[in-house]
Design a protein around this motif. Structure first.
Motif, PDB file in Angstrom:
ATOM      1  N   ILE A   8      -2.044   9.509   4.051  1.00 45.47           N
ATOM      2  CA  ILE A   8      -3.226   9.125   3.160  1.00 45.47           C
ATOM      3  C   ILE A   8      -2.886   8.237   2.497  1.00 45.47           C
ATOM      4  N   GLN A   9      -3.991   7.302   2.399  1.00 44.19           N
ATOM      5  CA  GLN A   9      -3.841   6.005   1.324  1.00 44.19           C
ATOM      6  C   GLN A   9      -4.048   6.278   0.250  1.00 44.19           C
ATOM      7  N   LEU A  10      -3.109   6.031  -0.899  1.00 48.27           N
ATOM      8  CA  LEU A  10      -3.490   6.315  -2.344  1.00 48.27           C
ATOM      9  C   LEU A  10      -3.990   5.223  -3.035  1.00 48.27           C
ATOM     10  N   GLY A  11      -3.262   4.040  -2.867  1.00 49.40           N
ATOM     11  CA  GLY A  11      -3.608   2.751  -3.573  1.00 49.40           C
ATOM     12  C   GLY A  11      -2.757   1.366  -2.859  1.00 49.40           C
ATOM     13  N   GLN A  12      -3.565   0.323  -3.166  1.00 47.86           N
ATOM     14  CA  GLN A  12      -3.015  -0.979  -2.973  1.00 47.86           C
ATOM     15  C   GLN A  12      -2.934  -1.933  -4.164  1.00 47.86           C
ATOM     16  N   SER A  13      -1.774  -2.332  -4.406  1.00 47.16           N
ATOM     17  CA  SER A  13      -1.577  -3.246  -5.626  1.00 47.16           C
ATOM     18  C   SER A  13      -0.247  -4.272  -5.594  1.00 47.16           C
ATOM     19  N   ASP A  14      -0.094  -4.621  -6.601  1.00 47.35           N
ATOM     20  CA  ASP A  14       1.257  -5.252  -6.786  1.00 47.35           C
ATOM     21  C   ASP A  14       2.167  -5.243  -8.197  1.00 47.35           C
TER      22      ASP A  14
ATOM     23  N   THR B 140       0.968  -1.120  -0.121  1.00 47.38           N
ATOM     24  CA  THR B 140       0.099   0.117   0.017  1.00 47.38           C
ATOM     25  C   THR B 140       1.012   1.284  -0.042  1.00 47.38           C
ATOM     26  N   LEU B 141       0.474   2.066  -0.835  1.00 45.99           N
ATOM     27  CA  LEU B 141       1.202   3.631  -0.961  1.00 45.99           C
ATOM     28  C   LEU B 141       0.499   4.631  -0.380  1.00 45.99           C
ATOM     29  N   PHE B 142       1.207   5.425   0.363  1.00 44.39           N
ATOM     30  CA  PHE B 142       0.745   6.596   1.318  1.00 44.39           C
ATOM     31  C   PHE B 142       1.494   7.776   0.815  1.00 44.39           C
ATOM     32  N   ALA B 143       0.631   8.942   0.896  1.00 40.13           N
ATOM     33  CA  ALA B 143       1.429  10.211   0.837  1.00 40.13           C
ATOM     34  C   ALA B 143       0.971  11.186   2.232  1.00 40.13           C
TER      35      ALA B 143
END
Length: 492
Positions: free
Chosen positions: A471-477, A453-456
């Protein structure tokens, strides 16, 4: 509103904050589920992150004092224009910021630790105080918790490598025109640093970029501060203790390379020579023995199409012997773009950073990646570049080259370097450029950076300090994003 697409989760877009410099016409629009990873900085701004920081360089971990350090090589523009969430006094000499991390390895606030300057615009050479930092870039912490700082500055006649233990101590200076790069400190205190783009008017060997290590000194040893260099000492590497050994010099042959290649040589995908890059940058040493006496040294060469050398080194008790080497095959990931800083993961792999992600606009997108298209021999996709890349020798022994993985899931922006926290999951980044963002990544599994998960950070200023809300931006692989890039239709 939550976006959903397979393994991807993205946040809703909100009003664009003041000072945002954005790609107005991105190929991947910000309402795409891929936007958090492919238009990362723009998506973060739209999601409420603060995008006002200027020249955010290396990030370093201090496990002794449980702190993280960021080098801001210049504090200006969005940070000091009186608009938006951030408004501090301009500092053209830069600042090193520090923040304590909690039991979850989270940073919630940072504040100035070392403030550069004063700045004297009228000065002939040393516009920043010669006894203070100028435009800090490389950061590394030794086992005593002391901070080492390398400069990337035109505001000192000679760039400096400093050690900070509550006071600044000048340990080394590099030749005229050169930048201090490649800072790495091994567990036993062995100290590496390079000289990037020195003046061609320096006497040899310092008229070209060099890769080097200090012998007869450990980073935790005491030393007497080096004097400000003068005369001939301004055109060579000077160290306060020990001796500087050149391990490689741009343009010279890599020992026992089966391809007969040279340090800094960029070979196109078809094997022909593209260029020779005079900009050695990050060093990443991967020991093969527990005592660190031998291992692989990866070194970046920071040009638009980048080279990476890999040499095998062994300490002979006094100096280092370079046994063999090779330039890494970067065509396996469609080339590497403007490699800058780097670090070593807790699991002994090299983590290197692609800086200044190419613009990907619907009109004219081909031009920013022209150099990479020349490298590939076909049209390059701008979304292939601007990531953290993990490198290691092939542990299965199937090839004598290296295995590379681009971590698309960690976001596409101007990566300066990354530091993996002791949990093996949490990662903090530098984001070089103007009006940039603080990013954090949390992997799904410790020791595996391919999914997470990527945050800013949304920032609230408190005097000279900055408080963070993540802030959570997105979750992926990686696989999901890589497949999208590979199959996407680009504009004509």
């Amino acid at each position: 509103r939550i976006f959903g697409a397979g393994a991807i989760v993205g946040l809703a877009l909100i009003a664009m904050p003041v000072n945002a410099q954005v790609n107005e016409d991105p190929i991947v629009p910000l309402d795409s589920p891929m936007a958090p990873f492919l238009e990362t900085r723009a998506f973060a701004r739209a999601a409420g992150a603060t995008a006002e920081f200027r020249k955010m360089e290396w990030v370093a971990l201090d496990e002794v004092n449980q702190k993280i350090y960021w080098a801001m090589s210049e504090v200006s523009k969005g940070m000091s224009d009186g608009e938006g969430a951030v408004n501090v006094e301009e500092n053209l000499c830069g600042i090193v910021y520090a923040g304590a991390y909690d039991e979850n390895f989270e940073i919630t606030s940072i504040a100035p630790l070392i403030v550069g300057g004063p700045y004297d615009e009228a000065a002939e050479s040393d516009r920043c105080d010669v006894n203070n930092i100028a435009n800090p870039d490389n950061l590394m912490v030794d086992s005593l918790g002391r901070l080492w700082i390398g400069e990337d500055s035109s505001n000192h006649a000679n760039n400096v490598l400093w050690m900070y233990d509550g006071a600044l101590h000048r340990f080394a200076t590099v030749p005229a025109g050169g930048e201090t790069t490649g800072l790495q400190i091994l567990a036993d205190g062995t100290l590496f640093f390079n000289v990037q783009h020195p003046s061609g008017m320096n006497p040899a060997p310092f008229n070209r970029g060099v890769v080097g290590v200090v012998n007869g000194f450990k980073a935790t040893d005491a030393f007497t501060d080096l004097a400000v260099p003068s005369g001939a000492d301004q055109k060579r590497v000077m160290v306060a203790a020990g001796d500087y050994q050149i391990l490689g010099r741009v343009g010279e042959a890599i020992p026992n390379d089966y391809q007969s290649s040279r340090f800094g040589e960029v070979l196109r995908a078809d094997g022909s020579r593209d260029s020779v890059c005079n900009q050695p940058d990050a060093n990443m040493f991967l020991p093969t023995l527990d005592d660190g006496s031998e291992g692989y040294l990866y070194t970046n060469f920071e040009c638009a199409t980048s080279a990476v050398s890999k040499i095998y080194m062994r300490n002979n008790g006094t100096t280092w012997d370079v046994i063999e080497g090779v330039n890494v095959d970067t065509a396996q990931v469609n080339g590497l773009w403007t490699l800058c800083g780097g670090n070593v993961s807790p699991w002994n792999t090299a983590l290197t950073a692609e800086e200044y992600e190419p613009m990907a606009t619907n009109v004219g997108w081909q031009e920013p990646v022209e150099a990479m298209s020349n490298f590939l021999g076909e049209q390059a996709n701008p979304y292939d570049y601007g990531y953290m890349v993990e490198m290691q020798p092939d542990t299965d022994g199937g090839t004598i080259n290296s295995v590379l993985s681009k971590h698309y899931v960690m976001g596409r922006f101007s990566h300066e370097n990354a530091i993996v926290m002791p949990d093996g999951k949490t990662v903090y980044f530098g984001d070089d450029g103007t009006d940039v963002v603080f990013f954090k990544f949390v992997a799904d599994e410790a020791g595996e950076l391919s999914a997470g998960t990527l945050f800013a950070a949304a920032v609230a200023q408190d005097g000279e300090a900055f408080n963070f809300e993540w802030i959570q931006l997105g979750q992926s692989d990686n696989d999901t994003i890589a497949e999208y890039i590979e199959t996407m239709e680009l504009p004509e």
